[in-house]
Design an enzyme around this catalytic site. Structure first.
Site, short mmCIF file in Angstrom:
data_model
loop_
_atom_site.label_atom_id
_atom_site.label_comp_id
_atom_site.label_asym_id
_atom_site.label_seq_id
_atom_site.Cartn_x
_atom_site.Cartn_y
_atom_site.Cartn_z
N ASP A 39 0.85 -1.20 0.00
CA ASP A 39 0.00 0.00 0.00
C ASP A 39 0.88 1.25 0.00
O ASP A 39 1.86 1.32 0.74
CB ASP A 39 -0.91 0.00 1.22
CG ASP A 39 -2.15 0.87 1.03
OD1 ASP A 39 -2.03 1.92 0.38
OD2 ASP A 39 -3.22 0.50 1.53
N HIS A 45 -0.43 4.56 0.17
CA HIS A 45 -1.17 5.74 0.61
C HIS A 45 -0.82 6.09 2.06
O HIS A 45 -0.83 5.23 2.93
CB HIS A 45 -2.68 5.51 0.48
CG HIS A 45 -3.10 5.21 -0.91
ND1 HIS A 45 -3.10 3.94 -1.43
CD2 HIS A 45 -3.51 6.03 -1.92
CE1 HIS A 45 -3.51 3.98 -2.70
NE2 HIS A 45 -3.76 5.23 -3.01
N SER A 54 -4.92 -4.39 1.94
CA SER A 54 -4.20 -4.00 3.16
C SER A 54 -4.86 -4.58 4.40
O SER A 54 -4.19 -4.82 5.41
CB SER A 54 -4.14 -2.47 3.27
OG SER A 54 -3.39 -1.93 2.21
#
Length: 508
Positions: free
Chosen positions: A36, A38, A89
């Site tokens: 991930d 972000h 995630s």
């Protein structure tokens, strides 16, 4: 505040040596989990915690479990915080919890991020770890939650309350699951969306094939920005522009909006971001729940196959069990139909500018940089979809909507993304990326968990049928999982891996 603290750090450190009471309340490790990319929410949490005298170790993004455990042990942290945005995630967080248990860690685990929830934490993560696991709703709660977790006087009461709440959530979830009625995949397919293909008008794309949009003018993209999610990023809920007059958030929202527009002016004027996009429009027909994409109008050769998933929850009379394939004419109908795909990014240059602000201890503008890049990427997707409807596909050439009407999706057609409710299978991104040669044409790459990088990127499909609508596939049963795996040429275990984070998926 962060910049002020940075200026005072030498004096603060000196004072800490003299005064034990001024030492940090606790040491917290934060990480965006493996696969991930972000980190906006995590970065806000880090700033809030640091400004409240917590010592924060931020490992960044795409952090594997072994690195999290190694750093936590090395630094002897008091709390571990995991963050993530994409649904894979969630599964990675379960894995980290299992590893923490296996390695006999004792630290409390905080869970946060857009796709996380109290329910998922209670059902999927907490049972995997024999120490406290707490879902943190947003950054504003991070200080109180962390404080409770490390407090000698408040910890036990806080954790007992959480434990009871999570047990109740698990029981409620199990009860709802037991009350649900499902259809077999065969019956669900018989209840597909009812479309009369004999009389349905189908428009052939005016400009078929692949089209590139390189270094697209940011000045055009800003006109398509949906500002609502920007304020949600900063945890100011409400519709835009009403949020600017809100009794609670209005004053700060207006300041934030003014600052954002000033930074956006700079980004546009100095071309600090680079936006690239690609679209493709292709001959296509559905075959069952698959969509065959052809190399040409002769439809003799299959270019690729898109695989959709169908709702299996029993519906009220007259309501269909939907799949995206329903919106493309079946091959058996004899009608020639089409499907489109797209990928856009406004993320090139984002990290460089954000890093510049971080080096200046200006986390406010570093976070704002990434939030604006996200808004520009979504704006790019909106702009290209409009071009597709009016010009490239051309099925709505007279369309003339305001930006507000575009945000409210008043137009005909949809652009669903893989990994979202209408198509929860993230592995379909591989097919879209290959179909459009996305990496070469835009510079967007996929991580091992199918997150797009740069983070400020959007991809998906185009459907033009007037009945096409967004929906939630929701409940998935074992017969569909097996069927989906066979159609994709994958093992059932692989397909389950990308779907098991869905709380609705029943492996039985």
């Amino acid at each position: 505040m962060k910049k002020g603290v940075a200026h005072l750090i030498p004096f603060i450190e000196e004072e800490k040596e003299k005064n034990q009471e001024s030492k940090p309340k606790a040491k917290v490790l934060l990480a965006t989990v493996k696969g991930d990319v972000h980190d906006i929410g995590k970065n806000i949490v880090a700033v809030v915690l640091r400004c409240n005298n917590f010592d924060v170790i931020d490992l960044g993004v795409m952090v594997p479990a072994d690195k999290i455990l190694e750093k936590a042990r090395q630094e002897n942290v008091d709390v571990i915080g995991l963050s993530g945005l994409i649904t894979p995630s969630l599964d990675e967080m379960v894995h980290v919890a299992k590893e923490l248990k296996r390695e006999k860690f004792k630290q409390p685990l905080m869970i946060g991020g857009a796709t996380t929830s109290r329910l998922h934490t209670a059902v999927k993560i907490e049972p995997m770890y024999n120490n406290p696991v707490v879902h943190v709703l947003d950054a504003s709660r991070s200080v109180s939650v962390t404080g409770n977790l490390v407090s000698k006087t408040l910890r036990d009461g806080f954790l007992n309350e959480i434990k009871q709440e999570y047990q109740q959530l698990r029981e409620q979830h199990e009860g709802r699951s037991n009350r649900r009625n499902y259809l077999s995949l065969e019956k669900a397919r018989r209840n597909r969306t009812n479309i009369s293909w004999e009389s349905t008008p189908i428009v052939k794309p005016k400009k078929p094939g692949i089209h590139l949009f390189e270094d697209y003018p940011l000045s055009e993209l800003r006109n398509y920005i949906d500002w609502g999610p920007f304020f949600i990023t900063w945890q100011m809920p409400g519709r835009f522009p009403a949020i600017l007059k809100d009794d609670k958030y209005g004053e700060e929202a207006q300041k934030l909006y003014d600052d954002a527009r000033l930074l956006l002016d700079k980004i546009v004027k100095e071309q600090l971001f680079t936006a690239h996009g690609v679209i493709g429009l292709f001959p296509a027909n559905s075959v069952g729940d698959d969509i065959e994409v052809y190399t040409g109008e002769s439809r003799n050769n299959i270019r690729t196959v898109l695989h959709t998933l169908r709702q299996q929850a029993e519906k009220r009379r007259g309501q269909p069990n939907k799949a995206l394939a329903d919106y493309v004419a079946p091959k058996s109908s004899g009608r020639d139909d089409y499907v489109g795909g797209f990928a856009v990014t406004a993320g090139h240059g984002t990290q460089k500018l954000a890093q510049k602000f971080e080096d200046e201890h200006d986390d406010y503008h570093a976070i704002m940089t990434k939030a604006l890049a996200d808004r520009l990427a979504e704006a790019f997707a909106e702009l290209l979809h409009e071009k597709v409807r009016k010009e490239y596909w051309g099925y709505a050439p007279e369309e003339n909507f305001t930006n507000e009407e575009l945000i409210r999706e008043k137009y005909t057609g949809i652009r669903p993304a893989a990994g979202y409710p209408a198509q929860p299978d993230h592995t379909e991104k591989d097919i879209i990326f290959d179909l459009l040669n996305v990496q070469e044409n835009t510079g967007i790459e996929l991580t091992e968990s199918y997150a797009m990088t740069p983070p400020s990127s959007v991809s998906g499909l185009y459907f033009a049928h007037p009945k096409s609508t967004y929906f939630n596939v929701g409940d998935l049963k074992k017969d569909q999982i097996k069927d989906h795996a066979e159609r994709k040429g994958m093992s059932v275990e692989t397909v389950e891996r990308w779907l098991q984070s869905n709380l609705e998926y029943d492996p039985k």
